[in-house]
Design an enzyme around this catalytic site. Structure first.
Site, PDB file in Angstrom:
ATOM      1  N   SER A   1       0.827  -1.159  -0.056  1.00 40.84           N
ATOM      2  CA  SER A   1      -0.034   0.024   0.075  1.00 40.84           C
ATOM      3  C   SER A   1       0.811   1.172  -0.107  1.00 40.84           C
ATOM      4  CB  SER A   1      -1.038  -0.006   1.392  1.00 40.84           C
ATOM      5  OG  SER A   1      -0.237   0.092   2.158  1.00 40.84           O
TER       6      SER A   1
ATOM      7  N   HIS B   1       0.543   5.467   5.967  1.00 39.02           N
ATOM      8  CA  HIS B   1       0.251   5.789   4.578  1.00 39.02           C
ATOM      9  C   HIS B   1       0.431   7.181   4.435  1.00 39.02           C
ATOM     10  CE1 HIS B   1      -1.479   1.879   5.511  1.00 39.02           C
ATOM     11  NE2 HIS B   1      -0.979   1.541   4.444  1.00 39.02           N
TER      12      HIS B   1
ATOM     13  N   ASN C   1       4.309  -5.549   5.331  1.00 32.01           N
ATOM     14  CA  ASN C   1       3.527  -6.768   5.706  1.00 32.01           C
ATOM     15  C   ASN C   1       4.081  -8.047   5.943  1.00 32.01           C
ATOM     16  OD1 ASN C   1       1.133  -4.873   5.587  1.00 32.01           O
ATOM     17  ND2 ASN C   1       1.417  -4.930   3.282  1.00 32.01           N
TER      18      ASN C   1
END
Length: 539
Positions: free
Chosen positions: A43, A238, A116
């Site tokens: 992401s 993010h 992740n």
């Protein structure tokens, strides 16, 4: 440097985020011409998170504003990264299969994972990878009764590299995108060991590597916690569009610093304006009206960021004190790890473009010129001597044929091009290592080769001054004795401490004052009057 043209990029962001990944893939089934730049990752590279009531500012991955720095007429960009994926799940979910079947010769793949991968390997998400870059495996059994062999983070990266190469495309590894986590005024320098693991795979597989972590962290440190916090509207991972743009430009800065800069031909005007990563921290002239003393060389002249990391300093960071800086700019553009060959190839063009008539160039090389010509790690060696002999090699870093010349050949090119720009070249022999032959400091042949290169250019009308810095410092070390010289070094024999750098900077001035016609005489500070000139012939 990294501030975006926000209105344009918001439009690009909205258009790109509205395009499903499956559509982007389906459009690329025809062999692309021009080539395609693929992004695979998580992401931080691509997230579809538009603004809503809970989060009024959209989250954006760096792959979205990356489109603005490439020319769509020259290269297509497909952002195939997917939020929530690790190096493992991007592979197990067959997302990599979708990409690889569409790769064409001449394409490029940016590979960016790590966020992740630290999770458990056997929880419901099933996205953790084994730590490290080895060949360890572990079998896990999901609830549906199937089993999976889980590999290390490095194994998955190697799989992407091998698949990319099998299709005639070029893989490029990027270290993990930094997070907004600060401790004692320092931003997190990496996510666990994922940065070093990515670099380790790049070295082992001889793949281009962009230290995205390091580049962005340096920019964050310049901005400080308060300004960086504005890039992260929801969490510490993010970014918003402004933060994504900083990251995207950091990617380009790293790509431009790669050997042979393979993606440079595809940049837009905006991309061409991005400063390459290894020059982002380089100083510039403080006063455009004044002449500039440019200093070029290796880590013995400027180590790292010129901040004394590991107690190591180059003399170029300690020499401004000896000049009237209200009359001349002193700009240290030396770069650690370079030889006369690699500096001439990759860094000199940037300096040369800024040199003006009336400037001066101090140049000192030699410490890295005695390495191999074509080793996979650095490929920076030069042929010994000062002659015209040359050897053609396959450079493993640039993956191209290269004609390698002698040490003196590169010095003569630096000298001649300095003169062509109306500036004065001054060649310095390399500083001595702390290597003793009895009570004497060892002298190296590079001293005479540097002298010869300066003299030969002088005969051809491209006058170059020569200062035997090696001899000046060596004689001082010998007078001091071995015990007193020890504190002058911050490592076994090459890189100086602050005290050593100050001694070497003073020695440069003594050498300049000893020239028959010192070209920098009128710019020396009053403090320099106390220094004795070094006349080599009288010692």
């Amino acid at each position: 440097m990294f501030m975006p043209r926000l209105q344009l990029l918001r439009l690009l962001s909205a258009a790109f985020l509205a395009l499903p990944f499956t559509v982007a893939l389906s459009q690329s089934k025809t062999p692309p011409h021009p080539p395609t730049l693929w992004i695979i990752g998580d992401s931080t590279a691509h997230i579809d998170a538009p603004a809503n009531a809970a989060n009024p500012e959209p989250r954006v991955g760096w792959g979205t504003p990356l489109a603005a720095v490439f020319d769509p007429a020259k290269i297509r960009l497909v952002n195939a990264a997917k939020a929530g994926r690790s190096s493992r799940t991007y592979f197990t979910e067959k997302r990599w299969d979708q990409v690889i079947e569409q790769l064409q010769p001449g394409d490029y793949v940016l590979i960016n994972f790590g966020h992740n991968d630290p999770g458990p390997i056997d929880d419901a998400k099933g996205r953790g990878s084994l730590p490290g870059i080895g060949d360890d495996t572990q079998t896990v059994g999901p609830a549906d009764g199937t089993t999976e062999t889980v590999h290390t983070f490095g194994w998955y990266l190697r799989t992407y590299i091998a698949g990319t190469r099998s299709r005639g495309a070029t893989p490029i590894l990027l270290s993990v995108t930094p997070r907004n986590i600060w401790t004692d005024g320092k931003v997190e320098p990496g996510l666990g060991h994922f940065r070093e693991w990515t670099a380790g795979v790049a070295r082992a597989e001889n793949v281009d590597y962009v230290d995205l972590t390091g580049i962005v962290v340096r920019e964050y440190q310049k901005l400080g916690p308060e300004k960086v916090a504005a890039f992260f509207p929801l969490d510490h991972t993010h970014t918003n569009l402004a933060g994504a743009t900083l990251n995207a430009r950091s990617v380009v800065a790293g790509l431009k610093a790669l050997p042979d800069s393979p993606l440079n031909p595809y940049l837009s005007a905006e991309g061409e304006a991005v400063i390459r990563a290894d020059e982002m921290s380089m100083p510039l002239p403080a006063n455009a009206v004044l002449p500039t003393l440019w200093i070029i060389g290796d880590s013995t002249v400027r180590n790292g960021q010129g901040d004394g990391a590991n107690g190591q300093w180059g003399w170029g960071d300690e020499i401004a004190h000896w000049f009237r800086t209200n009359r001349i700019n002193v700009v240290n553009r030396a770069l650690g790890g370079t030889s006369s060959r690699t500096y001439f190839q990759f860094h000199w063009p940037s300096v040369l473009s800024m040199i003006r008539p009336g400037d001066f160039v101090l140049m000192q090389f030699g410490h890295n010129d005695n390495g191999p010509l074509d080793d996979a790690a650095r490929a920076r060696g030069t042929l010994p001597g000062n002659g015209e002999d040359a050897r053609t090699i396959d450079n493993p870093l640039t993956r191209k044929h290269e004609t390698v010349h002698s040490y003196g050949w590169y010095l003569r090119r630096l000298i001649n091009q300095t003169r062509q720009h109306g500036a004065t070249p001054i060649v310095l022999s390399l500083i001595p290592r702390k290597t003793w032959d009895g009570d004497r400091i060892h002298r190296e042949p590079y001293v005479e080769w540097a002298r010869q290169a300066a003299a030969e250019s002088d005969k051809k009308g491209d006058r170059a001054f020569f200062v035997n810095l090696n001899e000046i410092i060596a004689q001082q070390y010998e007078r001091m004795g071995q015990a007193a010289v020890e504190p002058m070094f911050a490592d076994p024999h090459t890189h100086t401490s602050l005290a050593g750098a100050q001694l070497n900077a003073k020695s440069v001035i003594e050498g300049l004052k000893g020239l028959k016609h010192d070209p920098l005489k009128k710019y020396l500070s009053p403090e320099s009057k106390s220094l004795p000139p070094f006349h080599e012939s009288s010692h």
